[in-house]
Design a protein around this motif. Structure first.
Motif, PDB file in Angstrom:
ATOM      1  N   ASP A 251      22.207  24.356 129.694  1.00 58.03           N
ATOM      2  CA  ASP A 251      20.990  23.557 129.517  1.00 58.03           C
ATOM      3  C   ASP A 251      21.238  22.072 129.738  1.00 58.03           C
ATOM      4  OD1 ASP A 251      22.362  22.733 127.256  1.00 58.03           O
ATOM      5  OD2 ASP A 251      21.040  23.757 125.842  1.00 58.03           O
ATOM      6  N   GLY A 252      22.480  21.710 130.057  1.00 64.74           N
ATOM      7  CA  GLY A 252      22.799  20.320 130.366  1.00 64.74           C
ATOM      8  C   GLY A 252      23.061  19.444 129.158  1.00 64.74           C
ATOM      9  N   ARG A 253      22.981  19.996 127.943  1.00 64.43           N
ATOM     10  CA  ARG A 253      23.119  19.168 126.745  1.00 64.43           C
ATOM     11  C   ARG A 253      24.541  19.109 126.200  1.00 64.43           C
ATOM     12  NH1 ARG A 253      18.434  21.270 122.824  1.00 64.43           N
ATOM     13  NH2 ARG A 253      19.319  23.279 123.509  1.00 64.43           N
ATOM     14  N   ALA A 254      25.447  19.941 126.717  1.00 61.24           N
ATOM     15  CA  ALA A 254      26.845  19.873 126.282  1.00 61.24           C
ATOM     16  C   ALA A 254      27.398  18.487 126.591  1.00 61.24           C
ATOM     17  CB  ALA A 254      27.664  20.951 126.989  1.00 61.24           C
ATOM     18  N   VAL A 255      28.268  17.990 125.722  1.00 60.85           N
ATOM     19  CA  VAL A 255      28.778  16.622 125.841  1.00 60.85           C
ATOM     20  C   VAL A 255      30.263  16.640 126.212  1.00 60.85           C
ATOM     21  CG1 VAL A 255      29.124  14.433 124.644  1.00 60.85           C
ATOM     22  CG2 VAL A 255      27.095  15.814 124.155  1.00 60.85           C
ATOM     23  N   ARG A 256      30.614  15.834 127.195  1.00 60.03           N
ATOM     24  CA  ARG A 256      31.984  15.715 127.657  1.00 60.03           C
ATOM     25  C   ARG A 256      32.350  14.235 127.791  1.00 60.03           C
ATOM     26  NH1 ARG A 256      31.580  20.156 126.415  1.00 60.03           N
ATOM     27  NH2 ARG A 256      31.968  22.092 127.585  1.00 60.03           N
ATOM     28  N   SER A 257      33.597  13.978 128.158  1.00 53.77           N
ATOM     29  CA  SER A 257      34.026  12.639 128.538  1.00 53.77           C
ATOM     30  C   SER A 257      35.079  12.812 129.616  1.00 53.77           C
ATOM     31  CB  SER A 257      34.583  11.870 127.339  1.00 53.77           C
ATOM     32  OG  SER A 257      35.813  12.431 126.915  1.00 53.77           O
ATOM     33  N   TYR A 258      35.261  11.789 130.432  1.00 49.72           N
ATOM     34  CA  TYR A 258      36.153  11.912 131.583  1.00 49.72           C
ATOM     35  C   TYR A 258      37.039  10.685 131.733  1.00 49.72           C
ATOM     36  CZ  TYR A 258      33.191  15.844 132.829  1.00 49.72           C
ATOM     37  OH  TYR A 258      32.494  17.034 132.811  1.00 49.72           O
ATOM     38  N   MET A 259      38.334  10.918 131.853  1.00 52.62           N
ATOM     39  CA  MET A 259      39.309   9.853 132.081  1.00 52.62           C
ATOM     40  C   MET A 259      39.751   9.912 133.539  1.00 52.62           C
ATOM     41  SD  MET A 259      43.071   9.332 130.285  1.00 52.62           S
ATOM     42  CE  MET A 259      42.701   8.124 129.009  1.00 52.62           C
ATOM     43  N   GLY A 316      33.980  29.293 129.364  1.00 52.40           N
ATOM     44  CA  GLY A 316      34.907  28.171 129.514  1.00 52.40           C
ATOM     45  C   GLY A 316      35.733  27.982 128.260  1.00 52.40           C
ATOM     46  N   ASN A 317      36.666  27.026 128.311  1.00 48.38           N
ATOM     47  CA  ASN A 317      37.567  26.792 127.190  1.00 48.38           C
ATOM     48  C   ASN A 317      37.025  25.793 126.183  1.00 48.38           C
ATOM     49  OD1 ASN A 317      39.474  28.468 128.379  1.00 48.38           O
ATOM     50  ND2 ASN A 317      40.386  26.806 129.552  1.00 48.38           N
ATOM     51  N   ALA A 318      36.111  24.922 126.603  1.00 47.69           N
ATOM     52  CA  ALA A 318      35.709  23.800 125.768  1.00 47.69           C
ATOM     53  C   ALA A 318      34.444  24.100 124.965  1.00 47.69           C
ATOM     54  CB  ALA A 318      35.480  22.568 126.639  1.00 47.69           C
ATOM     55  N   PRO A 319      34.318  23.501 123.776  1.00 50.48           N
ATOM     56  CA  PRO A 319      33.101  23.662 122.971  1.00 50.48           C
ATOM     57  C   PRO A 319      31.983  22.794 123.533  1.00 50.48           C
ATOM     58  CG  PRO A 319      34.610  22.164 121.901  1.00 50.48           C
ATOM     59  CD  PRO A 319      35.341  22.691 123.097  1.00 50.48           C
ATOM     60  N   SER A 320      30.824  22.806 122.878  1.00 47.43           N
ATOM     61  CA  SER A 320      29.679  22.058 123.388  1.00 47.43           C
ATOM     62  C   SER A 320      29.887  20.555 123.283  1.00 47.43           C
ATOM     63  CB  SER A 320      28.403  22.467 122.644  1.00 47.43           C
ATOM     64  OG  SER A 320      28.546  22.216 121.252  1.00 47.43           O
ATOM     65  N   TYR A 321      30.693  20.112 122.323  1.00 47.41           N
ATOM     66  CA  TYR A 321      31.014  18.685 122.195  1.00 47.41           C
ATOM     67  C   TYR A 321      32.514  18.540 122.341  1.00 47.41           C
ATOM     68  CZ  TYR A 321      30.667  13.822 120.745  1.00 47.41           C
ATOM     69  OH  TYR A 321      30.718  12.439 120.735  1.00 47.41           O
ATOM     70  N   TYR A 322      32.949  17.901 123.413  1.00 49.90           N
ATOM     71  CA  TYR A 322      34.364  17.856 123.768  1.00 49.90           C
ATOM     72  C   TYR A 322      34.739  16.434 124.151  1.00 49.90           C
ATOM     73  CZ  TYR A 322      38.670  19.900 125.781  1.00 49.90           C
ATOM     74  OH  TYR A 322      39.980  20.248 126.063  1.00 49.90           O
ATOM     75  N   VAL A 323      34.858  15.581 123.134  1.00 45.57           N
ATOM     76  CA  VAL A 323      35.157  14.159 123.330  1.00 45.57           C
ATOM     77  C   VAL A 323      36.246  13.764 122.334  1.00 45.57           C
ATOM     78  CG1 VAL A 323      34.244  11.809 123.322  1.00 45.57           C
ATOM     79  CG2 VAL A 323      32.785  13.711 124.056  1.00 45.57           C
TER      80      VAL A 323
END
Length: 362
Positions: A251-259, A316-323
């Motif tokens: 749904d596009g609401r999962a949160v990530r961050s990128y280095m 996938g491996n990551a949860p909905s909030y992955y920061v």
């Protein structure tokens, strides 16, 4: 800061990026001068950044760092790497980590251990993954013990935290009816295995052995990033490169961050050289972005639309909030990211587009 530029002769990374690694990590690179470094599991995105950066440091700083790269498939690693690896400082150990023994190396001062058995979709993967991880770490530690290595770093994952830190129950703990199905999911097996390796290293150091620090790696952008798999950004770039609508499977609401890759290499070198023994360091960015926002940002490069499928569950491996929180990197090791998310995205896009236009397989 110029976002694109030329590649130095024989290299695949932007010269600007290689110079940035040197500028930010020169002291740590000089500490590694003349040392022998064993690298395992370093044939993908992270490994290519690390290896090219160290080879470039050898050329610019005359560091004489000796790299011993363990890989099951030398030709796969060399694919798309041009002649950057045609150097006397790089030595290949073409074998499985299960066959790693001290006699394969002339010396070993530092270790970067990231070996991982990717999911091939077979029913035996979970067992083989866990068995390979534990036996592989034992072999790596045997090498460290034999050579009395100075230091090492385990390339772990933020998925380790997600797999073991669940909210405290507020009702009686039930006996799960779907135990085997749930516990053998890719995310759970991957995360728990990484966590077990972290604990193994803590136990190892408590015996007075070689100091290993632990890097819990989150999500990254940059040259050589995979365009197929579990990472959303790679799939988004792949859609954009082929002129397709950028497809968001959830749904596009999962949160990530990128280095960005430069900041990743600088952080890993700092942890390898100066990190505290058995200390966990998160490696990633604290700047969060939703998957939907990321899709729109990437779609703009190719002037294509985005499509959100609104599926409830995405594998996938990551949860909905992955920061991650990266306070230890900043306060203990003095490592601060140089590249913003916008700069990382633009640089990655131009690198991928150039390779795609040239017909290269990435």
């Amino acid at each position: 800061m110029a976002l694109v530029g030329k590649r130095p002769q024989g290299h695949t990374l932007w010269g600007r990026d290689l110079e940035a690694v040197l500028a930010c990590a020169e002291n740590d690179l000089r500490t590694l001068s003349g040392k022998h470094i064993l690298l395992t599991g370093c044939t993908g995105f992270m490994g290519k950044w690390i290896v090219e950066s160290l080879i470039y440091a050898n050329k610019k700083l005359h560091s004489a760092i000796h790299l011993h790269l363990l890989t099951r498939n030398k030709s796969r690693f060399l694919q798309n790497m041009n002649s950057a690896l045609d150097t006397e400082c790089l030595h290949f150990l073409e074998c499985d980590i299960a066959d790693l023994t001290p006699d394969l190396l002339p010396a070993c001062d530092y270790i970067i251990h990231g070996s991982n058995l990717n999911n091939d979709g077979s029913s035996s993967w979970a067992w083989r993954h866990m068995n390979s991880a534990v036996n592989g770490l034992q072999n790596v530690l045997a090498v460290a013990d034999f050579f009395k290595s100075d230091r090492g770093i385990l390339l772990s994952s933020g998925a380790s935290h997600a797999a073991v830190h669940n909210a405290a129950p507020t009702i009686h703990i039930k006996e799960p009816a779907d135990f085997s199905t749930k516990e053998l999911s890719e995310g759970n097996v991957y995360g728990l295995t990484k966590h077990f390796l972290e604990v193994m290293l803590a136990a190892w150091f408590s015996e007075g052995k070689t100091a290993f620090s632990i890097a819990r790696c989150f999500t990254f952008l940059g040259a050589h990033m995979p365009l197929a798999g579990a990472q959303a950004a790679g799939n988004f770039f792949n859609d954009a490169l082929h002129g397709r609508a950028v497809c968001v499977k959830g749904d596009g609401r999962a949160v990530r961050s990128y280095m960005y890759g430069v900041d990743m290499v600088v952080a890993l070198l700092a942890i390898l050289v100066r990190g505290q023994a058995s200390r966990l360091y998160n490696v990633g960015s604290e700047k969060s972005v939703t998957i939907g926002e990321m899709a729109h940002m990437i779609a703009q490069f190719a002037n294509v639309p985005t499509s959100i499928l609104n599926n409830a569950v995405v594998a996938g491996n990551a949860p909905s909030y992955y920061v991650p929180e990266v306070r230890s990197l900043e306060e203990q090791l003095g490592v601060n990211p140089v590249f913003s998310l916008d700069e990382a995205l633009e640089s990655t896009w131009h690198w991928l587009l150039q390779r795609h236009s040239a017909g290269s397989t990435i």
